[in-house]
Design an enzyme around this catalytic site. Structure first.
Site: not given
Ligand code: UT7
Length: 328
Positions: A111, A235, A265
């Site tokens: 990215c 980005h 993204n």
């Molecule tokens: O391009 C390269 C760089 N990439 C990035 O910069 C991405 C960086 N990361 C992010 O943008 C975020 O971490 C995400 C958008 C990927 C995730 O957001 P988050 O607030 O960090 O959520 P999380 O991964 O901690 O997940 C929270 C909960 C989890 O459930 P539990 O463990 O709390 O029960 C996930 O399983 O949300 C769940 N979850 C979802 N729920 C509904 C993960 N994906 C989804 C989904 N819909 N699509």
């Protein structure tokens, strides 16, 4: 000896026609529009085409905007981490299809790739290796995304953005900062024949911290402060990351380019898509300082400050009919 500088004289974008909304994802995955919007800011994304078809469309539009014939361009630098083939570089097919002169090569810095490519292109102009350079960021990240994995399928998508660099006595590239922390290379990966895997929370933390640090270093090297920046083009991975970075840098969101809500993204394409969207919306004036920052797998980062020198007029992000090839 005074080295020639380079300025951006044209830009163009291409997005596949197929739009995937959060409602469509809600219908087939264990997710909700509310989760996707509140966690990422993404409302819809474009999916389809191939890196070469999208890059060709974006490149052609950038050449038209710059008023150049293809043969006047003597270098193509294509940033992509989802090449059509392992060999040869996708830039070879794009170079041929557009009818460019000179050389072509691909850059893979995920990215951060577009900013890396811009720096490489500027260097080629400065050392006299090339006169005019087409720089394209293009990715079809949906091809590497498991459609059944809600953690990634809602985030990644496809697109391309391009700029033309031409020599100028008044250099438009004022400062650069780039780097990589290879010790974190396993936080965001895709094995050959596999799918994207990401430790989202850790990547989020690093994206904010690293982008703020890199953008600050680029500003310092350009002898500028955040107040001097007319447009910040980060980005486009996640609106929450963009807002956190802008707030820590001290750049109000009115001066930040955002397309992630409409594009998802798109990796190497995200910075040029956001830059082109802002310039097409008439948000840039000659003399404006633009700060661009990429961050991604590797973990790579790259920031640059450019002085804009083109008057812009309104139009929207371009859509492009994309025909998808066989899955790699
Ligand atoms: O391009 C390269 C760089 N990439 C990035 O910069 C991405 C960086 N990361 C992010 O943008 C975020 O971490 C995400 C958008 C990927 C995730 O957001 P988050 O607030 O960090 O959520 P999380 O991964 O901690 O997940 C929270 C909960 C989890 O459930 P539990 O463990 O709390 O029960 C996930 O399983 O949300 C769940 N979850 C979802 N729920 C509904 C993960 N994906 C989804 C989904 N819909 N699509």
């Amino acid at each position: 000896m005074t080295l020639p500088g380079a300025v951006i004289t044209g830009w163009g974008t291409a997005l596949p026609d197929t739009v995937v909304t959060n409602a469509q994802l809600e219908a087939r995955l264990d997710t909700t529009d509310e989760w996707i919007v509140s966690r990422s800011g993404i409302r819809e994304r474009h999916v389809g085409g191939t890196v070469s078809t999208l890059a060709i469309d974006a490149g052609r539009r950038a050449l038209e905007r710059a008023g150049l014939a293809p043969e006047q361009v003597d270098l193509l630098v294509l940033a992509t981490c989802t090449p059509d083939l392992a060999v040869p570089a996708t830039s070879a097919a794009v170079h041929f299809a557009l009818g460019l002169s000179g050389g072509a090569f691909d850059v893979n810095a995920a990215c951060a790739g577009f900013v890396y490519a811009l720096v490489a292109a500027h260097g080629a102009v400065s050392c006299g290796a090339a006169q005019r350079v087409l720089v394209i960021g293009a990715d079809c990240v949906s091809l590497l995304t498991d459609p059944d994995d809600r953690a990634t399928a809602v985030l990644f998508a496809d697109g391309a953005g391009a700029v033309v660099l031409e020599p100028s006595d008044d250099d438009g590239l004022l400062a650069v900062d780039f780097g990589v922390d290879g010790s974190a290379h396993d936080l965001l990966t895709c094995a050959h024949g596999g799918y994207m895997e990401m430790e989202g929370k850790e990547v989020f933390r690093r994206a904010v911290r690293t982008t703020v640090d890199s953008a600050s270093r680029a500003l310092q090297r350009a002898n500028l402060t955040p107040d001097d920046i007319a447009l910040f083009v980060p980005h486009q991975a996640n609106l929450r990351i963009i807002e956190a970075v802008a707030s820590r840098l001290g750049v109000p969101m009115q001066r930040v380019a955002v397309v992630v809500d409409r594009t998802g993204n798109t990796s190497s394409a995200s910075v040029p898509l956001a830059l082109a969207d802002a310039s097409d919306a008439g948000r840039l004036r000659p003399g404006d300082h633009v700060l661009m920052s990429g961050f991604g797998a590797g973990m790579t980062w790259a920031s640059t400050v450019v002085r804009w020198n083109v008057d812009t007029a309104g139009s929207a992000l371009a859509s492009s009919p994309g025909t998808r090839g066989e899955k790699r």
